[in-house]
Design an enzyme around this catalytic site. Structure first.
Site, PDB file in Angstrom:
ATOM      1  NE  ARG A 207     -10.933  -5.344  -8.791  1.00 53.41           N
ATOM      2  CZ  ARG A 207     -12.155  -5.528  -9.271  1.00 53.41           C
ATOM      3  NH1 ARG A 207     -12.504  -4.968 -10.413  1.00 53.41           N
ATOM      4  NH2 ARG A 207     -13.028  -6.246  -8.646  1.00 53.41           N
ATOM      5  CG  ASP A 277       8.928   5.223   0.995  1.00 52.85           C
ATOM      6  OD1 ASP A 277       8.598   5.455   2.175  1.00 52.85           O
ATOM      7  OD2 ASP A 277       9.503   6.066   0.270  1.00 52.85           O
TER       8      ASP A 277
END
Ligand code: NAG
Ligand code: NAG
Length: 422
Positions: A207, A277
Site C-alpha cells: 500500500r 528502477d
C-alpha cells in the site's frame, strides 16, 4: 436616495469581493485541499511546553476549533493516547525553535477536522501506540492540507484516508516504515478527491499507497516497497479515476514485483512519464514505463488527463527525485529518522528495511530533537518581537490575527520561514 445608492454600491462590492475560500491555505498550497482556511479568523494558541496534555500543550492547542497553533518550544512530545484535531485548526510546526516538533508514542486523528492546515510536524507512532490504528487516520471530513509532514511507524496504516472524505492534499511529506506485520503506507480511497504531490513512500511492505476513487498522484517517489506491492490500483468493483504523472519507483532490498499491481478495468489511470528502477544496483538508472496496461498492473489506461487541480509545476520523474530528497518531510530541520530514510533512498536500491520495532537498530527510536530557545514575544501574540518589526506588525500590541494580503500576521510570519513554491 443617495444613502440607498451608497448601500447598493457597498452591497455589489461585497458580492465582488473574492470569496475567502479562494485564498490558498498558504503560498505553495496545491491540489484538492489547497483552499483549506484553517484557524484564520479565530485565535492564536502558542504551545509553550512538551507535556502530553494540559495548558500550553499541543494536545490542548488542537482540541478546540478556530485556532492557529504556533510553537515557542521545540523537541519531542511523548503522547500516550492519540491526538485528536478539531475543525478549522492551523498547525504551524515551522514556527518551533530548535529542531522542530516530533510527537512520539501514538498517532493522530484528523477525522472530521474539516479545514485543517498542518505543516512541518513529525508524527512518529510506534509499537507502543494503539493496536490496529494508523499513524494518521482520516475517516471523515473535507478541505484539509498536509504539508511537509513526516509520518512513520503506523501500527495499521501509516497515513490512511477512507470514507466520506473530500478535497484533501498531502504534499511534500514522508510516509514510511509502517510497522510490520501490517507495514502499510496507507489506503487512499475516497471519491471526494485526494492529491498526493511530491511525497516519499518508503519501507512499506504494501500500500504505497493503495488508491481508490478520485486521485491525483504526481511527482512522488516510492522506495523499497515490500512483497505486497507499491502502487496498488484499487483492486475493486468501484470506479476509480486517477492521474499518475511523473513518479519514480525505486526498488530496494525488500522489493519484489513491479511498481503497479492489482489493477482492473474499473481503475482508469491517466499515466505519463513514470519511471521505474528495479535493478537495486546503487545507481539511479530507471527507465520510463511504457504506457501499456501490463506495466500498470492491469489498470485501464485513460487517454485524457482528469481535470483535477494540478501542481503549478509538474516535474520530470528524475527531477522529482532530486526535489523530493532535498525538501520532503519536516525538512526545516531534518531529524535522525528522516536523515536515515533519505540516505536509504540515496543508496539507490542497496539499503532499506521493513521494520517491526522502531526502537531496534537501525532506527533506534525517534532520536533527539533540539529544544531551541523561545524568542521574546512581549505582547504574547505568538509572533517574536524582532519579527514583528520586520513584518510591520507591532511588538507591543497583540495584533497577530490581523489580516494583511489575505493572511493573518501570524501566518505571514510562519510562511516567511519556509520556501513558498516548489
Ligand atoms: C470541494 O472543492 C470543490 C471545488 O473547490 C467544491 O466545489 C466542493 O464544494 C468541495 N467539497 C466540500 C465537501 O467542501
Ligand atoms: C509500511 O507500512 C505499513 C503500514 O502502514 C507497515 O506495517 C509496514 O511495516 C511498513 N513498512 C514495510 C517495509 O512494510
Amino acid at each position: 436616495m443617495i444613502l440607498q445608492v451608497a448601500s447598493l454600491i457597498v452591497g455589489v462590492l461585497t458580492l465582488l469581493r473574492p470569496v475567502l475560500s479562494e485564498q490558498l491555505a498558504f503560498p505553495g498550497a496545491e491540489g484538492f485541499g489547497r483552499y483549506a482556511t484553517g484557524g484564520r479568523g479565530g485565535s492564536v494558541y502558542t504551545v509553550t511546553n512538551l507535556k502530553d496534555s494540559g495548558p500550553g500543550s499541543l494536545r490542548d492547542a488542537v482540541s478546540k476549533t478556530d485556532r492557529i497553533v504556533v510553537f515557542a518550544v521545540g523537541g519531542t512530545i511523548n503522547i500516550e493516547s492519540r491526538i485528536v484535531v478539531s475543525k478549522s485548526v492551523t498547525i504551524l510546526g515551522q514556527t518551533a525553535p530548535g529542531g522542530g516538533i516530533t510527537t512520539y508514542g501514538n498517532g493522530w486523528s484528523f477525522s472530521n477536522a474539516d479545514n485543517t492546515i498542518a505543516r512541518y510536524i513529525r508524527i512518529r507512532m510506534g509499537k507502543g501506540g494503539d493496536a490496529r490504528k494508523d499513524g494518521i487516520a482520516l475517516a471523515e471530513g473535507s478541505n484539509m492540507i498536509f504539508d511537509h509532514l513526516s509520518v512513520t511507524w503506523g501500527r495499521d496504516e501509516t497515513f490512511s484516508i477512507s470514507g466520506d472524505v473530500s478535497n484533501i492534499t498531502i504534499q511534500n511529506s514522508i510516509i514510511g516504515q509502517g510497522l510490520e506485520p501490517h507495514s502499510c503506507g496507507g489506503l487512499i480511497q475516497t471519491d471526494g478527491g485526494v492529491s498526493l504531490f511530491r511525497n516519499l513512500y518508503i519501507d512499506n511492505k504494501t500500500r504505497n499507497p493503495k488508491v481508490k476513487g478520485k486521485n491525483d498522484f504526481t511527482n512522488n517517489v516510492v522506495y523499497n516497497w515490500g512483497g505486497g506491492g507499491a502502487y496498488i490500483a484499487g483492486d475493486s468493483d468501484g470506479k476509480s479515476s486517477a492521474n499518475i504523472i511523473g513518479n519514480y519507483f525505486i526498488s530496494g532490498p525488500s522489493s519484489s514485483g513491479g511498481a503497479f499491481t492489482r489493477g482492473n478495468a474499473n481503475f482508469n489511470g491517466y499515466v505519463l512519464d513514470n519511471f521505474y528502477d528495479p535493478n537495486k544496483n546503487g545507481a539511479l538508472d530507471g527507465t520510463a514505463l511504457g504506457a501499456s496496461s501490463s506495466n500498470y498492473g492491469g489498470m485501464a489506461l485513460a487517454s485524457t488527463k482528469f481535470d483535477y487541480p494540478a501542481p503549478e509545476k509538474i516535474l520530470g520523474a528524475t527531477d522529482a527525485v532530486a526535489h523530493v530528497l532535498s525538501s520532503v518531510g519536516a525538512s526545516k530541520v531534518r531529524d535522525p529518522v528522516d536523515t536515515l530514510l533519505i540516505n536509504e533512498v540515496k543508496s539507490w536500491g542497496k539499503n532499506g528495511k521493513l521494520i517491526s520495532d522502531e526502537k531496534a537498530s537501525p532506527v533506534n527510536g525517534p532520536g533527539v530533537v533540539a529544544s531551541g530557545a523561545a524568542a521574546k514575544d512581549s505582547d504574547g501574540d505568538g509572533i517574536p518581537d524582532d519579527t514583528e518589526t520586520k513584518l510591520g506588525s507591532s511588538p507591543s500590541v497583540a495584533d497577530s490575527i490581523e489580516v494583511k494580503d489575505g493572511y493573518t500576521n501570524v501566518e505571514n510570519w510562519a510562511n516567511s520561514l519556509v520556501p513558498s513554491s516548489y
